[in-house]
Write a protein that holds these residues in place. Structure first.
Motif, PDB file in Angstrom:
ATOM      1  N   LEU A   1       0.816  -1.209   0.000  1.00 43.39           N
ATOM      2  CA  LEU A   1       0.000   0.000   0.000  1.00 43.39           C
ATOM      3  C   LEU A   1       0.854   1.265   0.000  1.00 43.39           C
ATOM      4  CD1 LEU A   1      -2.806   1.316   0.202  1.00 43.39           C
ATOM      5  CD2 LEU A   1      -2.590   1.143   2.684  1.00 43.39           C
ATOM      6  N   GLU A   2       1.967   1.232   0.736  1.00 37.82           N
ATOM      7  CA  GLU A   2       2.846   2.400   0.786  1.00 37.82           C
ATOM      8  C   GLU A   2       3.364   2.762  -0.608  1.00 37.82           C
ATOM      9  OE1 GLU A   2       3.626  -0.425   2.507  1.00 37.82           O
ATOM     10  OE2 GLU A   2       3.173   0.073   4.578  1.00 37.82           O
ATOM     11  N   HIS A   3       3.594   1.748  -1.419  1.00 44.54           N
ATOM     12  CA  HIS A   3       4.051   1.971  -2.791  1.00 44.54           C
ATOM     13  C   HIS A   3       3.020   2.766  -3.574  1.00 44.54           C
ATOM     14  CE1 HIS A   3       4.500   0.870  -7.044  1.00 44.54           C
ATOM     15  NE2 HIS A   3       5.784   0.868  -6.786  1.00 44.54           N
ATOM     16  N   LEU A   4       1.759   2.393  -3.443  1.00 47.69           N
ATOM     17  CA  LEU A   4       0.692   3.098  -4.160  1.00 47.69           C
ATOM     18  C   LEU A   4       0.555   4.540  -3.687  1.00 47.69           C
ATOM     19  CD1 LEU A   4      -2.050   0.320  -4.226  1.00 47.69           C
ATOM     20  CD2 LEU A   4      -0.596   1.065  -6.103  1.00 47.69           C
ATOM     21  N   VAL A   5       0.651   4.741  -2.394  1.00 45.49           N
ATOM     22  CA  VAL A   5       0.508   6.093  -1.850  1.00 45.49           C
ATOM     23  C   VAL A   5       1.684   6.965  -2.266  1.00 45.49           C
ATOM     24  CG1 VAL A   5       0.442   7.417   0.292  1.00 45.49           C
ATOM     25  CG2 VAL A   5      -0.915   5.348   0.079  1.00 45.49           C
ATOM     26  N   THR A   6       2.883   6.433  -2.233  1.00 47.49           N
ATOM     27  CA  THR A   6       4.071   7.208  -2.566  1.00 47.49           C
ATOM     28  C   THR A   6       4.096   7.597  -4.034  1.00 47.49           C
ATOM     29  OG1 THR A   6       5.266   6.015  -0.858  1.00 47.49           O
ATOM     30  CG2 THR A   6       6.571   7.249  -2.417  1.00 47.49           C
ATOM     31  N   THR A   7       3.706   6.702  -4.902  1.00 46.50           N
ATOM     32  CA  THR A   7       3.718   7.016  -6.331  1.00 46.50           C
ATOM     33  C   THR A   7       2.484   7.802  -6.756  1.00 46.50           C
ATOM     34  OG1 THR A   7       2.729   4.866  -6.821  1.00 46.50           O
ATOM     35  CG2 THR A   7       5.132   5.049  -6.970  1.00 46.50           C
ATOM     36  N   GLY A   8       1.469   7.861  -5.916  1.00 52.79           N
ATOM     37  CA  GLY A   8       0.269   8.635  -6.239  1.00 52.79           C
ATOM     38  C   GLY A   8      -0.680   7.917  -7.172  1.00 52.79           C
ATOM     39  N   LYS A   9      -0.633   6.611  -7.218  1.00 57.59           N
ATOM     40  CA  LYS A   9      -1.481   5.841  -8.127  1.00 57.59           C
ATOM     41  C   LYS A   9      -2.683   5.281  -7.385  1.00 57.59           C
ATOM     42  CE  LYS A   9       2.281   4.534 -11.149  1.00 57.59           C
ATOM     43  NZ  LYS A   9       3.040   3.448 -11.714  1.00 57.59           N
ATOM     44  N   PHE A  10      -3.578   6.155  -6.966  1.00 55.72           N
ATOM     45  CA  PHE A  10      -4.804   5.708  -6.326  1.00 55.72           C
ATOM     46  C   PHE A  10      -5.953   6.546  -6.853  1.00 55.72           C
ATOM     47  CE2 PHE A  10      -2.441   8.479  -3.506  1.00 55.72           C
ATOM     48  CZ  PHE A  10      -3.348   9.466  -3.204  1.00 55.72           C
ATOM     49  N   GLU A  11      -7.146   6.009  -6.741  1.00 60.79           N
ATOM     50  CA  GLU A  11      -8.337   6.624  -7.310  1.00 60.79           C
ATOM     51  C   GLU A  11      -8.764   7.853  -6.505  1.00 60.79           C
ATOM     52  OE1 GLU A  11      -9.822   5.531 -10.121  1.00 60.79           O
ATOM     53  OE2 GLU A  11      -8.248   4.023 -10.280  1.00 60.79           O
ATOM     54  N   GLY A  12      -9.441   8.752  -7.199  1.00 63.40           N
ATOM     55  CA  GLY A  12      -9.987   9.912  -6.514  1.00 63.40           C
ATOM     56  C   GLY A  12      -9.761  11.185  -7.304  1.00 63.40           C
ATOM     57  N   LYS A  13     -10.349  12.266  -6.826  1.00 58.15           N
ATOM     58  CA  LYS A  13     -10.209  13.560  -7.475  1.00 58.15           C
ATOM     59  C   LYS A  13      -9.100  14.356  -6.821  1.00 58.15           C
ATOM     60  CE  LYS A  13     -14.970  14.142  -8.964  1.00 58.15           C
ATOM     61  NZ  LYS A  13     -16.105  15.050  -8.959  1.00 58.15           N
ATOM     62  N   ARG A  14      -8.512  15.221  -7.609  1.00 58.96           N
ATOM     63  CA  ARG A  14      -7.508  16.124  -7.083  1.00 58.96           C
ATOM     64  C   ARG A  14      -8.201  17.313  -6.443  1.00 58.96           C
ATOM     65  NH1 ARG A  14      -3.006  16.886 -11.630  1.00 58.96           N
ATOM     66  NH2 ARG A  14      -2.825  18.785 -10.437  1.00 58.96           N
ATOM     67  N   SER A  15      -7.625  17.839  -5.396  1.00 55.48           N
ATOM     68  CA  SER A  15      -8.226  18.986  -4.729  1.00 55.48           C
ATOM     69  C   SER A  15      -7.980  20.260  -5.538  1.00 55.48           C
ATOM     70  CB  SER A  15      -7.650  19.138  -3.324  1.00 55.48           C
ATOM     71  OG  SER A  15      -6.254  19.326  -3.386  1.00 55.48           O
ATOM     72  N   ARG A  16      -8.759  21.266  -5.249  1.00 57.69           N
ATOM     73  CA  ARG A  16      -8.623  22.542  -5.953  1.00 57.69           C
ATOM     74  C   ARG A  16      -7.380  23.267  -5.489  1.00 57.69           C
ATOM     75  NH1 ARG A  16     -13.739  26.134  -5.480  1.00 57.69           N
ATOM     76  NH2 ARG A  16     -12.379  27.399  -6.761  1.00 57.69           N
ATOM     77  N   GLY A  17      -6.917  24.158  -6.340  1.00 55.25           N
ATOM     78  CA  GLY A  17      -5.785  24.992  -5.972  1.00 55.25           C
ATOM     79  C   GLY A  17      -4.453  24.360  -6.315  1.00 55.25           C
ATOM     80  N   ARG A  18      -3.421  24.991  -5.797  1.00 56.00           N
ATOM     81  CA  ARG A  18      -2.074  24.512  -6.055  1.00 56.00           C
ATOM     82  C   ARG A  18      -1.862  23.170  -5.363  1.00 56.00           C
ATOM     83  NH1 ARG A  18       3.369  28.057  -5.200  1.00 56.00           N
ATOM     84  NH2 ARG A  18       4.809  26.505  -5.972  1.00 56.00           N
ATOM     85  N   GLN A  19      -1.329  22.232  -6.097  1.00 58.99           N
ATOM     86  CA  GLN A  19      -1.116  20.899  -5.551  1.00 58.99           C
ATOM     87  C   GLN A  19       0.090  20.890  -4.619  1.00 58.99           C
ATOM     88  OE1 GLN A  19      -3.322  18.321  -6.178  1.00 58.99           O
ATOM     89  NE2 GLN A  19      -4.417  20.064  -7.011  1.00 58.99           N
ATOM     90  N   ARG A  20       0.019  20.064  -3.599  1.00 58.19           N
ATOM     91  CA  ARG A  20       1.113  19.947  -2.654  1.00 58.19           C
ATOM     92  C   ARG A  20       2.306  19.256  -3.304  1.00 58.19           C
ATOM     93  NH1 ARG A  20      -1.629  17.944   2.981  1.00 58.19           N
ATOM     94  NH2 ARG A  20      -2.901  19.781   3.316  1.00 58.19           N
ATOM     95  N   GLU A  21       3.458  19.595  -2.804  1.00 55.05           N
ATOM     96  CA  GLU A  21       4.660  18.944  -3.305  1.00 55.05           C
ATOM     97  C   GLU A  21       4.706  17.513  -2.782  1.00 55.05           C
ATOM     98  OE1 GLU A  21       9.501  19.405  -3.214  1.00 55.05           O
ATOM     99  OE2 GLU A  21       8.246  21.029  -2.471  1.00 55.05           O
ATOM    100  N   LYS A  22       5.093  16.604  -3.632  1.00 53.64           N
ATOM    101  CA  LYS A  22       5.165  15.194  -3.260  1.00 53.64           C
ATOM    102  C   LYS A  22       6.602  14.843  -2.891  1.00 53.64           C
ATOM    103  CE  LYS A  22       1.693  14.298  -6.711  1.00 53.64           C
ATOM    104  NZ  LYS A  22       1.593  13.963  -8.113  1.00 53.64           N
ATOM    105  N   ILE A  23       6.740  13.773  -2.150  1.00 54.94           N
ATOM    106  CA  ILE A  23       8.068  13.314  -1.755  1.00 54.94           C
ATOM    107  C   ILE A  23       8.882  12.959  -2.999  1.00 54.94           C
ATOM    108  CG2 ILE A  23       9.321  11.464  -0.574  1.00 54.94           C
ATOM    109  CD1 ILE A  23       7.044  11.383   1.447  1.00 54.94           C
ATOM    110  N   MET A  24       8.229  12.346  -3.965  1.00 56.37           N
ATOM    111  CA  MET A  24       8.920  11.940  -5.189  1.00 56.37           C
ATOM    112  C   MET A  24       9.477  13.140  -5.944  1.00 56.37           C
ATOM    113  SD  MET A  24       9.022   8.688  -5.441  1.00 56.37           S
ATOM    114  CE  MET A  24       9.558   8.602  -7.120  1.00 56.37           C
ATOM    115  N   ASP A  25       8.744  14.253  -5.947  1.00 58.75           N
ATOM    116  CA  ASP A  25       9.224  15.445  -6.651  1.00 58.75           C
ATOM    117  C   ASP A  25      10.492  15.993  -6.002  1.00 58.75           C
ATOM    118  OD1 ASP A  25       7.014  15.210  -8.297  1.00 58.75           O
ATOM    119  OD2 ASP A  25       5.815  16.631  -7.121  1.00 58.75           O
TER     120      ASP A  25
END
Length: 134
Positions: free
Chosen positions: A73-97
């Motif tokens: 599960l941690e793999h899916l969360v870290t890579t951002g490959k899960f279902e759902g909508k993105r929130s409005r506004g500027r997106q948060r920086e990810k660990i991968m970035d």
């Protein structure tokens, strides 16, 4: 530094971490804050380099390697490959970035491919650690 593997380090956070590292170093060397010494001069007196941010990035990269090779599960969360909508506004920086900019030029997909080979991954981390934060 407890739990620093899960932090996302923005430029502002990085500047604050570097400032507090210098504050600690000045305190250990008993240099008052009123003394007009530059940070470079203090680092030369201590024979040190700034290493707090580099250490945090190294721990993050090591943790990322463990998570990616595990593939749960941690793999899916870290890579951002899960279902759902993105929130409005500027997106948060990810660990991968953050790790992608620290490890050098390349795509996130190249980094994920390098994680599978432990020796290559260790070499990438060591090279990035030697080069510094910027």
């Amino acid at each position: 530094m407890y739990g620093c593997e899960a932090w996302t380090i923005s430029k502002q956070t990085q500047n604050k971490l570097e400032a507090i590292e210098m504050c600690f170093l000045r305190r250990m060397l008993r240099i008052p804050w009123t003394a007009k010494k530059t940070n470079e001069r203090v680092l030369n007196e201590a024979n040190k380099r700034r290493s707090l941010v580099r250490t945090i990035r190294k721990r993050q990269a090591t943790f990322l390697g463990q998570v990616m090779r595990r593939g749960k599960l941690e793999h899916l969360v870290t890579t951002g490959k899960f279902e759902g909508k993105r929130s409005r506004g500027r997106q948060r920086e990810k660990i991968m970035d953050g790790l992608a900019t620290w490890l050098g030029p390349g795509k996130v997909s190249d980094i994920l491919a390098a994680v599978k080979d432990r020796d290559l991954w260790r070499d990438m981390i060591a090279n990035a650690y030697k080069q510094g934060t910027r």
